[in-house]
Design a protein around this motif. Structure first.
Motif, mmCIF file in Angstrom:
data_model
loop_
_atom_site.group_PDB
_atom_site.id
_atom_site.type_symbol
_atom_site.label_atom_id
_atom_site.label_comp_id
_atom_site.label_asym_id
_atom_site.label_seq_id
_atom_site.Cartn_x
_atom_site.Cartn_y
_atom_site.Cartn_z
ATOM 1 N N GLU A 8 0.817 -1.223 0.000
ATOM 2 C CA GLU A 8 0.000 0.000 0.000
ATOM 3 C C GLU A 8 0.852 1.275 0.000
ATOM 4 O O GLU A 8 0.466 2.280 -0.583
ATOM 5 N N TRP A 9 2.014 1.242 0.640
ATOM 6 C CA TRP A 9 2.827 2.448 0.709
ATOM 7 C C TRP A 9 3.343 2.873 -0.658
ATOM 8 O O TRP A 9 3.660 4.040 -0.871
ATOM 9 N N THR A 12 0.840 5.256 -2.041
ATOM 10 C CA THR A 12 0.962 6.543 -1.352
ATOM 11 C C THR A 12 2.196 7.301 -1.843
ATOM 12 O O THR A 12 2.136 8.518 -2.058
#
Length: 118
Positions: A8-9, A12
Motif C-alpha cells: 500500500e505504501w 501513497t
C-alpha cells in the motif's frame, strides 16, 4: 519485485510524487512569470533612463549610468530566476509523469493478477 508493487505504501509514495510535481510546477510557473514580468518592466525603465540621459548634462549622465548599471545587475538576477523557474517546472512535470506511470503500472499489475487466466 512484484510484491513491492502490491504494498500500500507504494501507492501513497506515487501519489506523493504527483503532488510534489504539481507543487514544483506551480512554484516554477509563478517564478518564471514573475521574472518575465519584472524583466519587461526593467527593460522599459532602461529605455526611459537612456532617453533621460541623452537629454541631460554631463553630471547627470554619470547618475544615469549608475542607474543603468543597477538595472543590468537586476536583469542578470532575473535571468537566473527565469532559468530556475524553467528547471523547477520541468522537474515538476517529470515527477508527475513518473508518479502517473507508476500508478498505471501498479494498476495494470493488479488487474492482471486479479483476472484468472484460462
Amino acid at each position: 519485485m512484484s510484491r513491492l508493487w502490491e504494498q500500500e505504501w507504494v501507492s501513497t509514495a506515487l501519489m506523493a510524487l504527483i503532488l510534489i510535481g504539481i507543487g514544483l510546477l506551480v512554484i516554477g510557473g509563478v517564478t518564471f512569470f514573475t521574472a518575465q514580468y519584472d524583466t519587461g518592466r526593467i527593460l522599459a525603465e532602461r529605455v526611459e533612463i537612456q532617453r533621460l540621459a541623452a537629454e541631460a548634462g554631463q553630471a547627470a549622465r554619470d547618475t544615469y549610468a549608475q542607474m543603468l548599471f543597477g538595472r543590468d545587475q537586476q536583469l542578470v538576477r532575473l535571468e537566473s530566476d527565469l532559468n530556475r523557474g524553467i528547471i523547477m517546472s520541468g522537474a515538476g512535470l517529470i515527477l508527475i509523469a513518473l508518479g502517473w506511470i507508476g500508478r498505471e503500472v501498479r494498476k495494470s499489475r493488479r488487474v492482471s493478477t486479479a483476472v484468472p487466466r484460462p
